[in-house]
Scaffold this active site. Structure first.
Site, PDB file in Angstrom:
ATOM      1  N   LYS A 282      36.679  37.866  49.871  1.00 41.08           N
ATOM      2  CA  LYS A 282      35.933  38.454  48.756  1.00 41.08           C
ATOM      3  C   LYS A 282      34.446  38.165  48.909  1.00 41.08           C
ATOM      4  O   LYS A 282      34.052  37.080  49.338  1.00 41.08           O
ATOM      5  CB  LYS A 282      36.467  37.892  47.431  1.00 41.08           C
ATOM      6  CG  LYS A 282      35.893  38.554  46.179  1.00 41.08           C
ATOM      7  CD  LYS A 282      36.533  37.974  44.929  1.00 41.08           C
ATOM      8  CE  LYS A 282      35.964  38.591  43.657  1.00 41.08           C
ATOM      9  NZ  LYS A 282      36.571  38.010  42.441  1.00 41.08           N
TER      10      LYS A 282
ATOM     11  N   SER B 215      38.414  41.157  39.099  1.00 41.47           N
ATOM     12  CA  SER B 215      37.277  41.594  39.894  1.00 41.47           C
ATOM     13  C   SER B 215      37.549  41.644  41.389  1.00 41.47           C
ATOM     14  O   SER B 215      36.771  42.199  42.155  1.00 41.47           O
ATOM     15  CB  SER B 215      36.095  40.657  39.636  1.00 41.47           C
ATOM     16  OG  SER B 215      36.411  39.326  40.029  1.00 41.47           O
TER      17      SER B 215
ATOM     18  N   SER C 193      41.256  37.567  37.716  1.00 41.07           N
ATOM     19  CA  SER C 193      40.698  38.422  38.767  1.00 41.07           C
ATOM     20  C   SER C 193      41.451  38.411  40.086  1.00 41.07           C
ATOM     21  O   SER C 193      41.128  39.185  40.979  1.00 41.07           O
ATOM     22  CB  SER C 193      39.229  38.051  39.025  1.00 41.07           C
ATOM     23  OG  SER C 193      38.421  38.461  37.958  1.00 41.07           O
TER      24      SER C 193
END
Length: 488
Positions: free
Chosen positions: A77, A152, A176
């Site tokens: 990420k 997210s 997330s």
């Protein structure tokens, strides 16, 4: 040639026997990424040259038969620092930022000879539940490209679900990892707070943030958590999780295990078909010998309100460092210091980030601190106590990961309250610092439903045990989206 349908154990066996090389596996993974990227937009950066060089060096050194992760590709990420690789947190503010150090979790992956193939898209600074808050592009759901992948960590989830990579890293502040895992029909773990070092994670909510793994299967998830967990002196909130091997209980039966089903997790706001799917999953666990009983978590209904005060307040503090002076974006039309600050932050941050900074600054301001931030902290304690009472009598808690399946692109992103409420089932876990796992548990109208398993602190082994038992006796994890070669 593709290897994305093989487990980590199977890939390791091929590498050790030299039936494939690390370079061949890396090249195949890069091809999988490129062939699917146009459909899902999961990546912000693809590190082809560095990945191939790393793989070539590993082939020259040789694969250690005892290191199951050697040569395995990994996506990371984009809020997790990677030395010399763009780390933007999907924000214009960090559009050109290349860290001079690796996050501890990344360093641990490198130490196990994992091959980092790229950085994945996300909601800006991890603020959002749809991946539409990225400053660069929205990521699409692997199962239906008209739907969101969740957020997210939507890029990391879509990359695994679409068959671009087997494994990826995400971060979870209020759901997330788990919500995107649910929306994409894969496995996602938010470990106990402190289990994985936050050093090198671009901070959002420091008392809530936790890095964790995405995977196709439960065992692979535990294998990746083995790599990235461990005490870190660079992180003051790092704790010592005594679990030496998160895979150790996988394969054991769950007969007699007591699992709680909170009535609040099956009430108002939960899609009836999602509820039906979770009740079916609970019945399946009962058929495996688990004891499922209804309980109450009375203060969980305040979780969203508490979370958005605490998380936004912590974000307001953490994001003060982005001022246009030291690194990242700087407004070009500023003529003095005040203008540099104001214009840089106004132009560099997206709307959702600015909304949360303002909310947090208000909650911390004189005259409002006691009414909002202090009170939120007190209710957080009540939420923690609710969990402690349940875990005095039960091994785990189960429920839906999200109240609905993946929703359409451009449907909730203009309604922040509706978007916030999508996290109502995951947020309490972060507030209490507990481990939570989402696994595939069925489908509603062709879209995956996630089953969330929650345990007391440091119970990841037990969570994986139950998840693996469910996985071994169902086939939801074997069903793949069309983009991965499946029929769905």
């Amino acid at each position: 040639m593709t290897f994305n349908n093989k487990t980590i154990d199977e890939l390791h066996d091929l590498l050790v026997k030299k039936e494939i090389s690390a370079v061949e596996l890396t090249k195949a993974t890069l091809e999988d990424i490129k062939s699917r990227e146009g459909a899902v937009d999961a990546f912000l950066t693809i590190t082809e040259d560095a990945a191939l060089a790393q793989a070539a060096a590993l082939d020259e050194k040789g694969i250690d038969a005892d290191n199951v992760m050697a040569g395995i590709p990994l996506a990371v990420k984009d809020n997790i620092s990677t030395k010399g690789i763009l780390t933007t947190a999907a924000s214009k503010m960090l559009y050109n930022y290349e860290p001079i150090f690796d996050a501890t979790s990344v360093a641990q992956a490198y130490a196990k000879d994992m091959i980092i193939v790229g950085k994945t898209n996300m909601d800006e600074f991890a603020m959002g539940g749809s991946n539409e808050n990225s400053a660069f592009k929205p990521t699409k759901n692997a199962w239906d490209q008209t739907k969101v992948p969740g957020g997210s960590s939507g890029g990391s989830a879509a990359a695994v679900a679409s068959g671009q990579v087997r494994l990826s890293l995400g971060s979870d502040t209020g759901g997330s990892i788990r919500q995107p895992a649910a929306f994409n029909g894969i496995v996602g773990m938010k470990p106990t707070y402190g289990t994985v070092s936050r050093f090198g994670l671009i901070a959002f909510g420091s008392s809530l943030d936790q890095i964790g793994p995405f995977s196709q299967t439960v065992k692979e998830n535990a294998q990746l958590l083995n790599v990235i967990s461990g005490h870190d002196v660079k992180d003051a909130t790092s704790t010592i999780n005594e679990i030496a091997d998160f895979t150790s209980k996988i394969g054991q039966d769950i007969k007699g295990m007591k699992i709680a089903l909170p009535k609040e997790y099956m009430g108002e706001g939960i899609d009836p078909q999602v509820k039906e799917t979770i009740l079916k999953a609970a019945k399946h666990l009962e058929s495996l010998g688990a004891i499922i009983e209804e309980v109450s978590l009375p203060h969980s209904k305040y979780g969203v309100a508490v979370y958005y005060i605490i998380a936004s307040s912590e974000a307001s503090s953490n994001l003060q460092r982005f001022d246009g002076i030291r690194y990242g974006f700087r407004a070009e039309d500023a003529t003095n210091l005040d203008e540099i600050y104001v214009k840089t932050r106004s132009q560099g941050f997206g709307e959702e980030v600015k909304r949360r900074i303002m909310l947090g600054t208000f909650s911390l301001s004189s005259g409002y601190y006691d009414a909002y931030f202090k009170k939120a902290g007190q209710v957080r304690t009540l939420i923690i106590q609710d969990f402690e009472k349940v875990f005095a009598d039960y091994d785990l808690i189960l429920g839906p990961t999200a109240p609905t399946v993946a929703f359409g692109l451009d449907t909730l992103n203009h309604d922040p309250v509706a978007m916030y409420l999508a996290d109502l089932l995951t947020i309490p876990v972060n507030l209490a610092g507990l481990p939570g796992l989402s696994i595939p548990a069925g489908f509603v109208e062709g879209l995956p439903v996630g089953l969330q398993l929650i345990g007391p602190k440091y119970s990841e082994e037990t969570i994986y045990q139950v998840a693996a038992a469910f996985e071994a006796t169902t086939d939801y994890h074997k069903q793949q989206p069309v983009i991965f070669g499946g029929a769905n």
